[in-house]
Design a protein around this motif. Sequence first.
Motif, PDB file in Angstrom:
ATOM      1  N   SER A 118       0.832  -1.290   0.063  1.00 43.14           N
ATOM      2  CA  SER A 118      -0.097  -0.110  -0.070  1.00 43.14           C
ATOM      3  C   SER A 118       0.812   1.335   0.126  1.00 43.14           C
ATOM      4  CB  SER A 118      -1.068   0.079   1.193  1.00 43.14           C
ATOM      5  OG  SER A 118      -0.439  -0.094   2.570  1.00 43.14           O
ATOM      6  N   ASN A 119       2.276   1.150   0.424  1.00 36.25           N
ATOM      7  CA  ASN A 119       2.893   2.265   0.189  1.00 36.25           C
ATOM      8  C   ASN A 119       3.320   2.873  -1.281  1.00 36.25           C
ATOM      9  OD1 ASN A 119       4.023   2.923   3.081  1.00 36.25           O
ATOM     10  ND2 ASN A 119       4.301   0.930   2.811  1.00 36.25           N
ATOM     11  N   LEU A 120       2.946   1.914  -2.233  1.00 36.31           N
ATOM     12  CA  LEU A 120       3.385   2.339  -3.893  1.00 36.31           C
ATOM     13  C   LEU A 120       2.574   3.607  -4.041  1.00 36.31           C
ATOM     14  CD1 LEU A 120       4.232   1.320  -6.380  1.00 36.31           C
ATOM     15  CD2 LEU A 120       2.091   0.166  -6.873  1.00 36.31           C
ATOM     16  N   GLY A 121       1.434   4.206  -3.470  1.00 33.88           N
ATOM     17  CA  GLY A 121       0.703   5.364  -3.633  1.00 33.88           C
ATOM     18  C   GLY A 121       1.791   6.382  -3.214  1.00 33.88           C
ATOM     19  N   PHE A 122       2.722   6.630  -2.417  1.00 31.02           N
ATOM     20  CA  PHE A 122       3.479   7.373  -2.331  1.00 31.02           C
ATOM     21  C   PHE A 122       4.533   7.575  -3.289  1.00 31.02           C
ATOM     22  CE2 PHE A 122       2.541   6.139   2.371  1.00 31.02           C
ATOM     23  CZ  PHE A 122       1.917   7.450   2.716  1.00 31.02           C
ATOM     24  N   LEU A 123       4.912   6.510  -4.025  1.00 33.28           N
ATOM     25  CA  LEU A 123       5.949   6.730  -4.939  1.00 33.28           C
ATOM     26  C   LEU A 123       5.147   7.321  -6.475  1.00 33.28           C
ATOM     27  CD1 LEU A 123       8.628   5.948  -6.227  1.00 33.28           C
ATOM     28  CD2 LEU A 123       7.735   3.535  -6.892  1.00 33.28           C
ATOM     29  N   ILE A 124       3.952   6.885  -6.481  1.00 33.05           N
ATOM     30  CA  ILE A 124       3.145   7.292  -7.559  1.00 33.05           C
ATOM     31  C   ILE A 124       2.870   8.854  -7.559  1.00 33.05           C
ATOM     32  CG2 ILE A 124       0.998   7.300  -8.692  1.00 33.05           C
ATOM     33  CD1 ILE A 124       0.895   4.277  -7.938  1.00 33.05           C
ATOM     34  N   VAL A 125       2.403   9.230  -6.140  1.00 32.06           N
ATOM     35  CA  VAL A 125       2.200  10.582  -6.170  1.00 32.06           C
ATOM     36  C   VAL A 125       3.176  11.546  -5.791  1.00 32.06           C
ATOM     37  CG1 VAL A 125       1.809  10.866  -3.679  1.00 32.06           C
ATOM     38  CG2 VAL A 125       0.264  12.050  -4.891  1.00 32.06           C
ATOM     39  N   GLY A 126       4.294  10.936  -5.632  1.00 30.69           N
ATOM     40  CA  GLY A 126       5.587  11.866  -5.537  1.00 30.69           C
ATOM     41  C   GLY A 126       6.100  12.041  -6.754  1.00 30.69           C
ATOM     42  N   ALA A 127       6.160  10.922  -7.670  1.00 25.85           N
ATOM     43  CA  ALA A 127       6.547  11.094  -9.035  1.00 25.85           C
ATOM     44  C   ALA A 127       5.615  11.901 -10.047  1.00 25.85           C
ATOM     45  CB  ALA A 127       6.639   9.790  -9.785  1.00 25.85           C
ATOM     46  N   LEU A 128       4.310  11.916  -9.642  1.00 24.57           N
ATOM     47  CA  LEU A 128       3.552  12.705 -10.365  1.00 24.57           C
ATOM     48  C   LEU A 128       3.691  14.210 -10.058  1.00 24.57           C
ATOM     49  CD1 LEU A 128       0.951  13.491 -12.230  1.00 24.57           C
ATOM     50  CD2 LEU A 128      -0.442  12.834  -9.846  1.00 24.57           C
ATOM     51  N   GLY A 129       3.779  14.379  -8.538  1.00 25.53           N
ATOM     52  CA  GLY A 129       4.305  15.842  -8.217  1.00 25.53           C
ATOM     53  C   GLY A 129       5.490  16.407  -8.903  1.00 25.53           C
ATOM     54  N   LEU A 130       6.349  15.606  -9.034  1.00 22.78           N
ATOM     55  CA  LEU A 130       7.908  15.965  -9.541  1.00 22.78           C
ATOM     56  C   LEU A 130       7.593  16.414 -11.281  1.00 22.78           C
ATOM     57  CD1 LEU A 130      10.418  13.487  -7.964  1.00 22.78           C
ATOM     58  CD2 LEU A 130      10.183  16.124  -7.731  1.00 22.78           C
ATOM     59  N   LEU A 160      11.965   1.361  11.843  1.00 26.36           N
ATOM     60  CA  LEU A 160      11.032   2.603  11.847  1.00 26.36           C
ATOM     61  C   LEU A 160      11.809   3.994  11.569  1.00 26.36           C
ATOM     62  CD1 LEU A 160       8.252   3.796  12.541  1.00 26.36           C
ATOM     63  CD2 LEU A 160       8.996   3.798  15.070  1.00 26.36           C
ATOM     64  N   PHE A 161      13.223   4.017  11.865  1.00 27.84           N
ATOM     65  CA  PHE A 161      13.829   5.373  11.365  1.00 27.84           C
ATOM     66  C   PHE A 161      14.109   5.548   9.996  1.00 27.84           C
ATOM     67  CE2 PHE A 161      17.934   6.997  10.134  1.00 27.84           C
ATOM     68  CZ  PHE A 161      17.856   8.165  10.963  1.00 27.84           C
ATOM     69  N   TRP A 162      14.034   4.331   9.378  1.00 34.51           N
ATOM     70  CA  TRP A 162      13.890   4.509   7.763  1.00 34.51           C
ATOM     71  C   TRP A 162      12.756   4.914   7.192  1.00 34.51           C
ATOM     72  CZ3 TRP A 162      18.629   5.701   6.126  1.00 34.51           C
ATOM     73  CH2 TRP A 162      19.846   4.974   6.699  1.00 34.51           C
ATOM     74  N   ASP A 163      11.717   4.369   7.805  1.00 35.90           N
ATOM     75  CA  ASP A 163      10.118   5.116   7.628  1.00 35.90           C
ATOM     76  C   ASP A 163      10.203   6.667   7.876  1.00 35.90           C
ATOM     77  OD1 ASP A 163       7.430   4.975   6.981  1.00 35.90           O
ATOM     78  OD2 ASP A 163       7.050   4.292   9.168  1.00 35.90           O
ATOM     79  N   SER A 175      11.113  13.412  -1.392  1.00 35.13           N
ATOM     80  CA  SER A 175      10.901  12.879  -0.079  1.00 35.13           C
ATOM     81  C   SER A 175       9.893  11.797  -0.070  1.00 35.13           C
ATOM     82  CB  SER A 175      10.990  13.948   1.182  1.00 35.13           C
ATOM     83  OG  SER A 175      11.924  14.581   1.226  1.00 35.13           O
ATOM     84  N   VAL A 176       8.491  12.251  -0.340  1.00 31.79           N
ATOM     85  CA  VAL A 176       7.334  11.611  -0.231  1.00 31.79           C
ATOM     86  C   VAL A 176       7.444  10.228  -1.566  1.00 31.79           C
ATOM     87  CG1 VAL A 176       4.969  11.348  -1.349  1.00 31.79           C
ATOM     88  CG2 VAL A 176       5.791  13.381  -0.242  1.00 31.79           C
ATOM     89  N   ALA A 177       8.129  10.510  -2.465  1.00 29.98           N
ATOM     90  CA  ALA A 177       8.513   9.232  -3.321  1.00 29.98           C
ATOM     91  C   ALA A 177       9.502   8.102  -2.338  1.00 29.98           C
ATOM     92  CB  ALA A 177       9.289   9.626  -4.629  1.00 29.98           C
ATOM     93  N   PHE A 178      10.458   8.737  -1.513  1.00 24.83           N
ATOM     94  CA  PHE A 178      11.213   7.914  -0.913  1.00 24.83           C
ATOM     95  C   PHE A 178      10.393   7.111   0.454  1.00 24.83           C
ATOM     96  CE2 PHE A 178      14.914   9.654  -3.240  1.00 24.83           C
ATOM     97  CZ  PHE A 178      15.829   8.231  -3.504  1.00 24.83           C
ATOM     98  N   ALA A 188      10.009  15.503   4.316  1.00 29.11           N
ATOM     99  CA  ALA A 188       8.662  16.026   3.653  1.00 29.11           C
ATOM    100  C   ALA A 188       7.810  17.052   4.375  1.00 29.11           C
ATOM    101  CB  ALA A 188       7.778  14.691   3.176  1.00 29.11           C
ATOM    102  N   PHE A 189       7.588  16.449   5.866  1.00 32.08           N
ATOM    103  CA  PHE A 189       6.965  17.417   6.565  1.00 32.08           C
ATOM    104  C   PHE A 189       7.713  19.071   6.612  1.00 32.08           C
ATOM    105  CE2 PHE A 189       4.831  13.828   8.789  1.00 32.08           C
ATOM    106  CZ  PHE A 189       3.620  14.283   8.707  1.00 32.08           C
TER     107      PHE A 189
END
Length: 271
Positions: free
Chosen positions: A52-64, A111-114, A91-94, A121-122
């Motif tokens: 379900s984290n794939l959404g972050f990669l998609i929206v991060g790439a779309l934003g760029l 959790l650190f890498w999460d 950052s969102v993509a990562f 991003a924040f």
Amino acid sequence: MMERRDFVLGLSFLLSLLGTFFLPKLPQDQLYHLFADTRSCLGIANFGDVVSNLGFLIVGALGLFKLKNLYKAGKFQSLGKVSPYIIFFLSVAFVAPGSAYYHENPDNDRLFWDRLPMTVAFTSLFGAILIDRVTIFSTRKLAGKLITLLIFLGLASLIYWQQTESIGSGDLRPYILVQFYPLIALPLVCWMYPVARHTSAKYLVWMYVWYALAKFLEYFDAEVYDLLGNLISGHSLKHMAAAMAVYMVVLMLNDKRSIKRPNKKEPESSF
């Protein structure tokens, strides 16, 4: 010259900082790592929460991709104006690989890498909004320093948490301040500094709505999982809702109805 509203904004941060450190030390609750959906699929442990984290990669790439087109179209006056958003979407993509790595085998070390890309991003998005709205940060020199400082403080809070956990005295307070102060400050910023070029309050409200839904789904992870017949968990849906919050930023920047800064001195807000 510092205006009254600049003073109020600075005071809000100071009070939040003092309030945070009046709290007792907050170690990471180990129950946090216990998620409802632990099913494996295709050899991937905790498949739902990982994929379900794939959404972050998609929206991060779309934003760029959108930023590239907007920059070419001249919506941003300089590379310095667009760079905070580049950092944000990158950052969102990562977040996708960082969060997937954590959820595959949840523990404090992973959790650190999460949290690492989420923290960048924040802080970069908060900085971008301040630069767009708060006059004293709008100059190229101060804008760059602000983004650098905010990202540094975010990373420092995360490293501090990691190091205190490693010696058995975990302390999340600085990280909590970095994550939640922007959520408290942004309504104040939008109220006191109503003039903006890129950060429409309408989209920021929708960003809040999706983020609030994400936190709700995270908190009721198991209950949502049971309610949906063990089809998908609250935490997996949380990832999707959080990605939608990011998508609101994409829509915000792509909005053709930009609010132009006046040539004269920015009018005082109703504050």
